[in-house]
Scaffold this motif. Structure first.
Motif, PDB file in Angstrom:
ATOM      1  N   GLU A 135      -8.957  10.701   2.081  1.00 18.86           N
ATOM      2  CA  GLU A 135      -9.212  12.119   2.296  1.00 18.86           C
ATOM      3  C   GLU A 135      -7.918  12.898   2.177  1.00 18.86           C
ATOM      4  N   SER A 136      -8.023  14.145   1.800  1.00 14.40           N
ATOM      5  CA  SER A 136      -6.830  14.962   1.545  1.00 14.40           C
ATOM      6  C   SER A 136      -5.949  15.114   2.767  1.00 14.40           C
ATOM      7  N   GLY A 137      -6.533  15.031   3.946  1.00 12.61           N
ATOM      8  CA  GLY A 137      -5.744  15.223   5.160  1.00 12.61           C
ATOM      9  C   GLY A 137      -5.071  13.966   5.676  1.00 12.61           C
ATOM     10  N   ASP A 138      -5.211  12.841   4.957  1.00  7.68           N
ATOM     11  CA  ASP A 138      -4.616  11.590   5.434  1.00  7.68           C
ATOM     12  C   ASP A 138      -3.091  11.668   5.375  1.00  7.68           C
ATOM     13  N   ALA A 139      -2.452  11.454   6.523  1.00  6.39           N
ATOM     14  CA  ALA A 139      -0.988  11.432   6.549  1.00  6.39           C
ATOM     15  C   ALA A 139      -0.463  10.086   6.090  1.00  6.39           C
ATOM     16  N   ALA A 140      -1.251   9.037   6.301  1.00  6.15           N
ATOM     17  CA  ALA A 140      -0.865   7.680   5.908  1.00  6.15           C
ATOM     18  C   ALA A 140      -2.131   6.879   5.703  1.00  6.15           C
ATOM     19  N   ILE A 141      -1.976   5.705   5.122  1.00  9.57           N
ATOM     20  CA  ILE A 141      -3.149   4.870   4.877  1.00  9.57           C
ATOM     21  C   ILE A 141      -3.781   4.404   6.178  1.00  9.57           C
ATOM     22  N   ALA A 142      -3.015   4.467   7.268  1.00 12.65           N
ATOM     23  CA  ALA A 142      -3.561   4.086   8.567  1.00 12.65           C
ATOM     24  C   ALA A 142      -4.738   4.972   8.959  1.00 12.65           C
ATOM     25  N   ASP A 143      -4.726   6.261   8.541  1.00 11.27           N
ATOM     26  CA  ASP A 143      -5.846   7.161   8.835  1.00 11.27           C
ATOM     27  C   ASP A 143      -7.118   6.664   8.158  1.00 11.27           C
ATOM     28  N   ALA A 193       0.825  -1.205   0.000  1.00 10.19           N
ATOM     29  CA  ALA A 193       0.000   0.000   0.000  1.00 10.19           C
ATOM     30  C   ALA A 193       0.860   1.257   0.000  1.00 10.19           C
ATOM     31  N   ALA A 194       1.966   1.221   0.746  1.00  7.03           N
ATOM     32  CA  ALA A 194       2.869   2.375   0.770  1.00  7.03           C
ATOM     33  C   ALA A 194       3.472   2.619  -0.603  1.00  7.03           C
ATOM     34  N   GLU A 195       3.814   1.539  -1.325  1.00  5.76           N
ATOM     35  CA  GLU A 195       4.357   1.695  -2.673  1.00  5.76           C
ATOM     36  C   GLU A 195       3.331   2.316  -3.612  1.00  5.76           C
ATOM     37  N   LEU A 196       2.065   1.900  -3.493  1.00  4.65           N
ATOM     38  CA  LEU A 196       1.013   2.468  -4.339  1.00  4.65           C
ATOM     39  C   LEU A 196       0.794   3.945  -4.014  1.00  4.65           C
ATOM     40  N   ARG A 197       0.764   4.275  -2.736  1.00  4.09           N
ATOM     41  CA  ARG A 197       0.580   5.674  -2.350  1.00  4.09           C
ATOM     42  C   ARG A 197       1.758   6.527  -2.801  1.00  4.09           C
ATOM     43  N   HIS A 198       2.968   5.932  -2.775  1.00  6.17           N
ATOM     44  CA  HIS A 198       4.149   6.669  -3.242  1.00  6.17           C
ATOM     45  C   HIS A 198       4.023   7.015  -4.721  1.00  6.17           C
ATOM     46  N   ARG A 199       3.329   6.157  -5.471  1.00  5.07           N
ATOM     47  CA  ARG A 199       3.097   6.431  -6.895  1.00  5.07           C
ATOM     48  C   ARG A 199       1.862   7.281  -7.126  1.00  5.07           C
ATOM     49  N   GLY A 200       1.271   7.794  -6.049  1.00  7.42           N
ATOM     50  CA  GLY A 200       0.135   8.692  -6.173  1.00  7.42           C
ATOM     51  C   GLY A 200      -1.204   8.007  -6.320  1.00  7.42           C
ATOM     52  N   LYS A 201      -1.276   6.719  -6.020  1.00  2.00           N
ATOM     53  CA  LYS A 201      -2.530   5.983  -6.173  1.00  2.00           C
ATOM     54  C   LYS A 201      -3.266   5.927  -4.838  1.00  2.00           C
ATOM     55  N   THR A 202      -4.488   6.434  -4.855  1.00  2.00           N
ATOM     56  CA  THR A 202      -5.354   6.350  -3.681  1.00  2.00           C
ATOM     57  C   THR A 202      -6.648   5.674  -4.092  1.00  2.00           C
TER      58      THR A 202
END
Length: 392
Positions: free
Chosen positions: A345-353, A237-246
């Motif tokens: 959401e735009s305010g999410d610091a990490a996928i844990a939020d 999930a961190a790799e996907l978020r690093h590539r801008g995928k939400t």
């Protein structure tokens, strides 16, 4: 084709070292490593012929080395085909190797033509390695695969260029003694040393990275369900978020799972978990991440999915899971699952939020009676009702 003393010790040692290294790696389960190792051991034996079989007639040494070089390139080509999961073509490749050696026998024993022997042997090696390169071209998925094919292509090209120089630019050697003292033979061995070393390093790096990936994947997977475990999910999930995928998160929890274990035993509980994991694999899109976080809890990440799309998918999985026939338990005992869904959401610091909001929605589904899907909002709403996403 017998090497001179310029690299009499260097080449066999290089090839033997890599051959043994590949076989050690192959002992961990890599078939292609075992094939590479056999090829490099064959190369070591070929370059060792002048040292080990010096008591034989020169013609016998030449033919022995030729046979070993043909075997070397046969195994190199087979290793490439195994790596890229292409048909092994064992029968045609063996037929080519036998035909090439028969031609070498004729060139050495009957025709007494060193150029013919060199050309036939090199042509066989070019085809035995070049054909797999062509077959595997376009199948590469990683940079290491493309680099390996590039180095193998360089070996083929080097052989073709050398033979062209031998035919066009150099006078025909009068015999094996004249050839082994020529500059051509010296540069041939230099090229073989450099390219052989490069191909060995590239192939070994590729095999080692494959092995690391296999063990990493095993460490990132839940042993029972076959899905990702928490560590594997967090990493992917961190790799996907690093590539801008939400996208959307779904959390699923099997209802009253402890009762299933207590009443019917852990073996039945394992079957229930496997049933839900199978439904997730069957119904989730190919780019989804599915993980078992522990016990009866599952987490799903759907890249680019909206809250509504994730809610509909969760509801479809819920209905399918509740509808599974479980004859061992009895017709009156129904096993269900509850689901919580949350969007990014735009305010999410990490996928844990996002997982936290989905978990709150799951808790609301449990509180509302279980066997339902709730989507994150203020307050959480059932998936079949209008979606209300609350921002914080």
């Amino acid at each position: 084709m017998v090497p001179t003393d310029n690299f009499a010790f260097l080449l066999p040692v290089i090839m033997l070292t890599f051959g043994c290294t590949f076989l050690i790696v192959g002992h961990w389960g890599s078939r292609q490593a075992r094939i590479w190792g056999t090829g490099y051991l064959s190369a070591a034996a070929a370059f060792s012929v002048p040292l080990v079989l010096s008591w034989l007639p020169v013609q016998a040494q030449t033919l022995t080395a030729d046979a070993l070089f043909i075997a070397t390139f046969y195994f190199f080509g087979g290793a490439l085909l195994a790596r890229f999961r292409r048909p092994s073509l064992i029968a045609p490749r063996i037929a080519l190797a036998i035909a090439a050696f028969a031609s070498n026998l004729y060139s050495v024993i009957v025709a007494h033509s060193l150029p013919a022997e060199l050309l036939v042997n090199d042509l066989a090696c070019v085809v035995l390695l070049g054909l797999p390169v062509v077959i595997c071209f376009g199948q590469s998925q990683h940079a290491r695969d493309r680099l390996l094919l590039a180095v193998a292509s360089a070996v083929v090209l080097d052989t073709i260029v050398r033979d062209t120089i031998l035919i066009v630019l150099l006078p025909s050697p009068t015999g094996i003694e004249g050839f082994t003292s020529s500059s051509y033979d010296f540069y041939m061995q230099v090229g073989a040393s450099i390219l052989g070393l490069l191909m060995a390093l590239t192939a070994l790096a590729a095999v080692a990275l494959d092995t690391i990936a296999i063990y990493r994947d095993a460490a990132d997977r839940d042993h029972l369900s076959g899905l990702l475990n928490r560590r594997g999910f967090d990493r992917a999930a961190a790799e996907l978020r690093h590539r801008g995928k939400t996208g959307a998160i779904i959390i699923c929890d099997i209802d009253h799972f402890k009762r299933v274990n207590d009443k019917f035993g852990h073996a039945m509980g394992d079957r229930v978990i496997l049933a839900l994991a199978g439904l997730l694999r069957e119904r989730l899109p190919a780019d989804a991440l599915a993980a078992r976080f522990g016990g009866e809890e599952f987490v799903i990440f759907l890249p680019a999915a909206s809250l509504a799309q994730a809610g509909d998918l969760a509801n479809a999985i819920r209905l399918a899971f509740a509808g599974v026939e479980r004859g061992e338990i009895g017709p009156n005992h129904k096993i269900t699952a509850s689901f919580g869904v949350a969007a990014a959401e735009s305010g999410d610091a990490a996928i844990a939020d996002q997982i936290g909001r989905a978990d709150s929605a799951l808790y609301a589904a449990k509180e509302a009676g279980r066997n339902r899907v709730m989507v994150a909002g203020e307050p959480p709403q059932e998936a079949t009702m209008p979606r209300i996403v609350g921002g914080r």
